[in-house]
Enzyme design. Structure first.
Site, mmCIF file in Angstrom:
data_model
loop_
_atom_site.group_PDB
_atom_site.id
_atom_site.type_symbol
_atom_site.label_atom_id
_atom_site.label_comp_id
_atom_site.label_asym_id
_atom_site.label_seq_id
_atom_site.Cartn_x
_atom_site.Cartn_y
_atom_site.Cartn_z
ATOM 1 N N ASP B 32 0.821 -1.201 0.000
ATOM 2 C CA ASP B 32 0.000 0.000 0.000
ATOM 3 C C ASP B 32 0.861 1.260 0.000
ATOM 4 O O ASP B 32 1.503 1.584 0.988
ATOM 5 C CB ASP B 32 -0.873 -0.050 1.264
ATOM 6 C CG ASP B 32 -1.684 1.204 1.439
ATOM 7 O OD1 ASP B 32 -1.886 1.919 0.458
ATOM 8 O OD2 ASP B 32 -2.115 1.464 2.570
ATOM 9 N N ASP B 213 -1.858 5.958 -5.105
ATOM 10 C CA ASP B 213 -2.175 5.157 -3.927
ATOM 11 C C ASP B 213 -2.687 3.778 -4.310
ATOM 12 O O ASP B 213 -3.835 3.625 -4.722
ATOM 13 C CB ASP B 213 -3.234 5.899 -3.130
ATOM 14 C CG ASP B 213 -3.546 5.195 -1.839
ATOM 15 O OD1 ASP B 213 -2.955 4.133 -1.600
ATOM 16 O OD2 ASP B 213 -4.377 5.684 -1.078
#
Lengths: 43, 324
Positions: B32, B213
């Site tokens: 992530d 992201d």
């Protein structure tokens, strides 16, 4: 030196909740817009 | 106690395997770029999600060290409360020793998550205060030669997506990588110049910030702009989700993101996805107005499936190129 890590594309939580007919309730509690927040960083 | 950016893992799809401890205990984690902590469920956790996922048992790991520092990570669709420890983390053939990570004691809202935990690849300033994120630790210990990692996210296939650590395999993108300086080394944040649809500016009129992201699936922007785009594409709220007629998708406009002198088109087939039940749902979401005063967009998997992305910590820059 390059290390490649395979990533698996899973069934999303959204699809799982939808299958269990839990999604509408979930979205009512976390409406989609707000739930996508990346909020201000408390630091 | 450390509170963290709210995240929504409702649509997260890409997970990879790591192990923690000696002997190794296996976990499925999200790699992530929008956070910088590593956490996994633990045997101390008696929440429902911990009975449906792998849990870490520190007592059987000979290399575990306890810190005990409390951790509280709150997400849009869940929350993890736990404490800090140190152990050996293995990612592929990389061995990352004395890595700080959080062990959950309680988890809320993650029981249906297709992952056990999260491995954050953001900058250190985003991590739990005083801890060293995985990538920083790998770099510090000289385990990786180049301070760079990259993502290739497949569009259709279950397999075929990868994260590269310590180098870039250029066969996964077309053309040259376009380098963009990181505007603020915290998230993987860059400056975006303009967003246009059918030649008309839609938000970002005086430039704005964009966060790359991998931990967000959608394309997220200021609510008022997203509302305008939804109106433009005729998306309607059905069962609390924005849907369009599937027969109409091909005629929807392409959204063009202009970044650092290059255009990055996002066709409707990328920002409209078909659910398993055949509904055509928008993957645009609002809500970034409270990230910072300046206008910010989150370019999640919707964007990152189209564009191979390289994250260069050595030069604080991001590379983008059309994915193969």
């Amino acid at each position: 030196c390059l290390v490649i890590i395979p990533l698996t594309k899973m069934k999303t939580m959204r699809e799982t909740l939808r299958e269990k007919n839990l999604l509408t309730n979930f979205l009512l509690r976390n409406n989609d817009d707000r739930s996508q927040n990346v909020a201000h960083d408390p630091k | 106690l450390s509170l963290h950016p709210l995240r929504n893992y409702l649509d997260l799809a890409y997970v990879g395997n790591i192990s923690i401890g000696t002997p190794p205990q296996q976990f499925k984690v999200v790699f992530d770029t929008g956070s910088a902590d590593l956490w996994v469920p633990s045997t101390y956790c008696d929440s429902v999600p911990c009975y449906t996922h792998n849990v870490f048992n520190p007592h059987v790991s000979t290399t575990f060290r306890l810190s005990g520092f409390p951790v509280d990570l709150t997400y849009g669709s869940g929350r993890m409360v736990g404490f800090l420890g140190y152990d050996t983390v293995r990612i592929g053939k990389l061995v990352d020793v004395v890595q700080p990570f959080a062990l959950s004691k309680a988890q809320f809202g993650l029981e249906h998550a297709p992952f056990d935990g999260i491995l954050g690849l953001g900058y250190r300033s985003l991590a739990i205060q005083g801890t060293t994120p995985v990538f920083d630790n790998l770099k510090k210990r000289g385990v990786i030669s180049q301070s760079v990692f990259a993502f290739y996210l497949s569009t259709q296939k279950e397999n075929g997506s990868i994260v590269m650590l310590g180098g870039v395999d250029n066969s996964y993108h077309k053309g040259k990588l376009q380098w963009i300086p990181v505007s603020r080394p915290h998230y993987w944040q860059i400056t975006m110049n303009r967003i246009t649809i059918n030649g008309v500016a839609f938000g970002c009129c005086r430039g704005c910030q964009a966060i790359l992201d991998t931990g967000t699936s959608f394309l997220v922007g200021p609510s008022r702009v997203i509302t305008a785009v939804r109106r433009l594409i005729g998306a309607r709220l059905v069962d609390n989700e924005y849907a369009v007629s599937c027969s109409y998708v091909a005629r929807l406009p392409t959204i063009i993101f202009s970044i650092n002198g290059n255009d990055y088109p996002l066709p409707p087939q990328a920002y409209i996805r078909k659910s398993l039940r055949g509904k055509c749902l928008s993957t645009l979401a609002g809500g970034t107005e409270n990230i910072s005063r300046s206008e910010t967009w989150i370019l999640g998997d919707v964007f990152l499936r189209l564009y191979f992305s390289v994250y260069d910590r050595g030069n604080n820059r991001v590379g983008l190129a059309p994915a193969v």
